[in-house]
Design a protein around this motif. Structure first.
Motif, PDB file in Angstrom:
ATOM      1  N   THR A  42      35.446  46.903  39.846  1.00  0.00           N
ATOM      2  CA  THR A  42      35.507  45.757  40.756  1.00  0.00           C
ATOM      3  C   THR A  42      34.375  44.776  40.452  1.00  0.00           C
ATOM      4  O   THR A  42      33.214  45.158  40.290  1.00  0.00           O
ATOM      5  CB  THR A  42      35.430  46.204  42.219  1.00  0.00           C
ATOM      6  OG1 THR A  42      34.233  46.951  42.426  1.00  0.00           O
ATOM      7  CG2 THR A  42      36.614  47.072  42.579  1.00  0.00           C
TER       8      THR A  42
ATOM      9  N   ASP B 110      32.938  40.485  41.200  1.00  0.00           N
ATOM     10  CA  ASP B 110      33.025  39.308  42.055  1.00  0.00           C
ATOM     11  C   ASP B 110      33.377  38.083  41.201  1.00  0.00           C
ATOM     12  O   ASP B 110      33.774  38.214  40.040  1.00  0.00           O
ATOM     13  CB  ASP B 110      31.720  39.101  42.829  1.00  0.00           C
ATOM     14  CG  ASP B 110      30.504  38.903  41.920  1.00  0.00           C
ATOM     15  OD1 ASP B 110      30.682  38.564  40.721  1.00  0.00           O
ATOM     16  OD2 ASP B 110      29.365  39.080  42.398  1.00  0.00           O
ATOM     17  N   ASP B 111      33.227  36.898  41.772  1.00  0.00           N
ATOM     18  CA  ASP B 111      33.608  35.685  41.047  1.00  0.00           C
ATOM     19  C   ASP B 111      32.702  35.390  39.858  1.00  0.00           C
ATOM     20  O   ASP B 111      33.033  34.564  39.013  1.00  0.00           O
ATOM     21  CB  ASP B 111      33.604  34.477  41.994  1.00  0.00           C
ATOM     22  CG  ASP B 111      34.778  34.498  42.959  1.00  0.00           C
ATOM     23  OD1 ASP B 111      35.622  35.407  42.850  1.00  0.00           O
ATOM     24  OD2 ASP B 111      34.846  33.612  43.830  1.00  0.00           O
TER      25      ASP B 111
ATOM     26  N   GLU C 259      38.643  44.404  37.606  1.00  0.00           N
ATOM     27  CA  GLU C 259      39.504  44.105  38.745  1.00  0.00           C
ATOM     28  C   GLU C 259      38.841  43.013  39.575  1.00  0.00           C
ATOM     29  O   GLU C 259      37.800  43.225  40.189  1.00  0.00           O
ATOM     30  CB  GLU C 259      39.733  45.354  39.586  1.00  0.00           C
ATOM     31  CG  GLU C 259      40.641  45.134  40.777  1.00  0.00           C
ATOM     32  CD  GLU C 259      40.906  46.403  41.558  1.00  0.00           C
ATOM     33  OE1 GLU C 259      41.340  46.299  42.721  1.00  0.00           O
ATOM     34  OE2 GLU C 259      40.667  47.505  41.013  1.00  0.00           O
ATOM     35  N   HIS C 260      39.453  41.835  39.574  1.00  0.00           N
ATOM     36  CA  HIS C 260      38.888  40.669  40.253  1.00  0.00           C
ATOM     37  C   HIS C 260      39.773  40.289  41.432  1.00  0.00           C
ATOM     38  O   HIS C 260      40.976  40.038  41.266  1.00  0.00           O
ATOM     39  CB  HIS C 260      38.797  39.497  39.267  1.00  0.00           C
ATOM     40  CG  HIS C 260      38.360  38.215  39.896  1.00  0.00           C
ATOM     41  ND1 HIS C 260      39.247  37.210  40.231  1.00  0.00           N
ATOM     42  CD2 HIS C 260      37.128  37.780  40.280  1.00  0.00           C
ATOM     43  CE1 HIS C 260      38.590  36.205  40.765  1.00  0.00           C
ATOM     44  NE2 HIS C 260      37.308  36.516  40.813  1.00  0.00           N
ATOM     45  N   ARG C 261      39.198  40.282  42.609  1.00  0.00           N
ATOM     46  CA  ARG C 261      39.937  39.959  43.838  1.00  0.00           C
ATOM     47  C   ARG C 261      41.196  40.815  43.956  1.00  0.00           C
ATOM     48  O   ARG C 261      42.269  40.348  44.365  1.00  0.00           O
ATOM     49  CB  ARG C 261      40.299  38.472  43.888  1.00  0.00           C
ATOM     50  CG  ARG C 261      39.103  37.538  43.918  1.00  0.00           C
ATOM     51  CD  ARG C 261      39.525  36.110  44.182  1.00  0.00           C
ATOM     52  NE  ARG C 261      38.375  35.202  44.182  1.00  0.00           N
ATOM     53  CZ  ARG C 261      38.455  33.907  44.494  1.00  0.00           C
ATOM     54  NH1 ARG C 261      39.620  33.374  44.848  1.00  0.00           N
ATOM     55  NH2 ARG C 261      37.377  33.138  44.454  1.00  0.00           N
ATOM     56  N   GLY C 262      41.064  42.075  43.569  1.00  0.00           N
ATOM     57  CA  GLY C 262      42.167  43.021  43.685  1.00  0.00           C
ATOM     58  C   GLY C 262      43.216  42.921  42.596  1.00  0.00           C
ATOM     59  O   GLY C 262      44.241  43.615  42.670  1.00  0.00           O
TER      60      GLY C 262
ATOM     61  N   GLN D 268      37.996  34.957  31.310  1.00  0.00           N
ATOM     62  CA  GLN D 268      36.865  35.651  31.919  1.00  0.00           C
ATOM     63  C   GLN D 268      35.661  35.668  30.981  1.00  0.00           C
ATOM     64  O   GLN D 268      34.520  35.452  31.407  1.00  0.00           O
ATOM     65  CB  GLN D 268      37.268  37.075  32.286  1.00  0.00           C
ATOM     66  CG  GLN D 268      38.247  37.170  33.444  1.00  0.00           C
ATOM     67  CD  GLN D 268      38.745  38.591  33.662  1.00  0.00           C
ATOM     68  OE1 GLN D 268      38.320  39.519  32.981  1.00  0.00           O
ATOM     69  NE2 GLN D 268      39.647  38.756  34.608  1.00  0.00           N
TER      70      GLN D 268
ATOM     71  N   ARG E 195      37.733  32.028  39.210  1.00  0.00           N
ATOM     72  CA  ARG E 195      38.579  31.991  40.396  1.00  0.00           C
ATOM     73  C   ARG E 195      39.905  32.710  40.213  1.00  0.00           C
ATOM     74  O   ARG E 195      40.732  32.730  41.118  1.00  0.00           O
ATOM     75  CB  ARG E 195      38.852  30.534  40.801  1.00  0.00           C
ATOM     76  CG  ARG E 195      37.593  29.710  41.030  1.00  0.00           C
ATOM     77  CD  ARG E 195      36.762  30.277  42.153  1.00  0.00           C
ATOM     78  NE  ARG E 195      35.599  29.426  42.446  1.00  0.00           N
ATOM     79  CZ  ARG E 195      34.623  29.757  43.269  1.00  0.00           C
ATOM     80  NH1 ARG E 195      34.656  30.932  43.887  1.00  0.00           N
ATOM     81  NH2 ARG E 195      33.608  28.943  43.478  1.00  0.00           N
ATOM     82  N   GLY E 196      40.139  33.278  39.057  1.00  0.00           N
ATOM     83  CA  GLY E 196      41.420  33.928  38.788  1.00  0.00           C
ATOM     84  C   GLY E 196      42.231  33.142  37.776  1.00  0.00           C
ATOM     85  O   GLY E 196      41.879  32.018  37.399  1.00  0.00           O
TER      86      GLY E 196
END
Length: 431
Positions: free
Chosen positions: A268, A270-271, A288-291, A303, A327-328
């Motif tokens: 996991t 973060d941003d 795993e970013h934002r689930g 990334q 941000r994804g």
């Protein structure tokens, strides 16, 4: 301050790790060490099927050489010592870091099939696959399959996702009869709807691939620990000298988990792509970013680019990093299948593939030409519409226009049918 305080150590020499080290070298100012355990130099994993099909030599898939200021070592990291900020390798060496990046990727999933592993013996031999059974994830897998092909009269591929479809058509291109077994209702259900999957199935059939959907493989049949076929749940037992397993991948999180870092399905982050330790980051298939676990090349590279900016802005490991966060990614998947007589079938899919009750679905299909275009349009609550997904097979002239409208979340005209008939000058997305 020691020399290692400003050093960035990247664990994993795949596409994400390679891209990150390239970008860090371009930013300058920090020592970069890349630790990778594969014997092959970094390569473009997207091209593995083309290498297996014999269309490209392995050298063509190689990524650009790393800048000379990057130190690359072939080594397997076995432990992270967060207290001392160092990683320990299987050769007994230790490498100190100011910041550590885990780009460990993922491992292929080996399904719990009866006969796949030998339960009659203990130790390492128990976990060795029977001769003729391969995963399809690395260049080494590709080379091993290629070396085994001369003795193969019939092949079976288990898994009808993107990787399984790619493997099946690559083997067919080598002249090997292939049976593709998929448990889902239709091929590539994560990306395609039923109509598009039917066209894909027809195309694979024309290549000589026998496609079975809604079927479960129960057992691997062997003779003297050499694969001889499979058994399906309905009792059908197709013979095979080659079995390729392409049922998915699992992020490699063992190092992070053993070091006490938070993991769910992946590591996991973060941003800022940072784990719970301010000096440990993760990118690519393991992150795993934002689930969300992406598992595709495009997000991994995005990334890596963003993390390079974050790490370049750190003050020898002490600052907060000045770059904006990740941000994804919005996913556009593309695949090109070579067809009979050299005619390819191009495929592109993005966003939602199935409509909600309030959505509008616009389709254009030409069965004679084998083309299919579908977009899903959703009301935005402000009197307009937004493009939320699409599937295209065959002629992809419109994919660039569609991708631009989707990625930009642009308001659509009152009659968006022109999106399916307007040719693009550019195309976007990655597979």
């Amino acid at each position: 301050m020691t020399a290692s305080d400003s050093r960035v150590v990247v664990v994993g020499g795949g596409m994400a790790g390679h891209r990150l080290t390239e970008q860090l070298a371009r930013h300058g100012g920090r020592e970069v060490v890349l630790l990778g355990e594969e014997e092959w130099p970094p390569y473009n994993r997207v091209l593995l099927a083309e290498v297996l099909a014999g269309r490209y030599a392995a050298e063509v898939a190689a990524l650009a050489p790393l800048p000379p200021q990057v130190v690359r070592r072939r080594a397997r990291v076995v432990r992270i010592d967060r207290a001392q900020r160092r990683v320990l390798c299987d050769d007994g060496s230790a490498v100190g870091y100011g910041d550590l990046v885990l780009a460990t990727g993922s491992n292929p999933v080996l399904p719990p099939l009866r006969g796949l592993f030998d339960d009659s013996v203990a130790g390492r031999e128990r976990h060795e696959l029977p001769a003729g059974v391969f995963a399809f994830r690395t260049m080494a897998d590709c080379a091993d399959i290629d070396a085994y092909l001369p003795q193969v009269r019939q092949a079976v591929v288990v898994g009808g996702g993107l990787l399984g479809v790619s493997a099946a058509r690559a083997l067919a291109a080598r002249g090997v009869p292939v049976l593709l077994a998929h448990q889902g209702e239709h091929l590539m259900e994560r990306h395609l709807d039923a109509d598009a999957a039917a066209l894909l199935t027809a195309h694979l059939t024309d290549l000589g691939v026998e496609v079975h959907t809604e079927c479960r493989v129960r057992s691997v049949l062997t003779e003297d620990r050499r694969v001889s076929g499979i058994e399906l749940a309905d009792g059908f037992r197709p013979a095979a000298e080659l079995l390729v397993l392409a049922v998915g991948v699992r992020p490699r999180t063992g190092l992070a988990r053993a070091a006490g870092l938070a993991t769910r399905h992946g590591i996991t982050v973060d941003d800022r792509l940072c784990t719970g330790d301010p000096h440990v980051f993760a990118v690519g298939d393991c992150a795993e970013h934002r689930g969300v676990l992406y598992g595709l090349a495009g997000p991994a590279l995005a990334q890596a680019d963003r993390l390079a900016e974050v790490l370049a802005g750190r003050d020898t490991g002490q600052g907060a990093g000045r770059a904006a966060g990740y941000r994804g990614s919005r996913l556009l998947t593309r695949l090109t299948l070579a067809g009979p007589g050299g005619a390819p079938l191009d495929l592109a899919a993005f966003g939602a593939t199935e409509a909600d009750p309030d959505d509008r679905v616009i389709r254009l299909a030409d069965a004679a030409r084998g083309t299919y275009r579908k977009v899903i349009v959703r009301p935005d609550g402000q009197g307009g519409d937004r493009l939320v997904g699409g599937v295209l097979l065959g002629d992809l002239d419109t994919v660039g226009t569609l991708a631009h409208a989707w990625e930009g979340d642009e308001a659509l005209p009152a009659h968006p049918l022109h999106l399916l008939t307007t040719q693009s000058t550019t195309t976007g997305g990655t597979s």
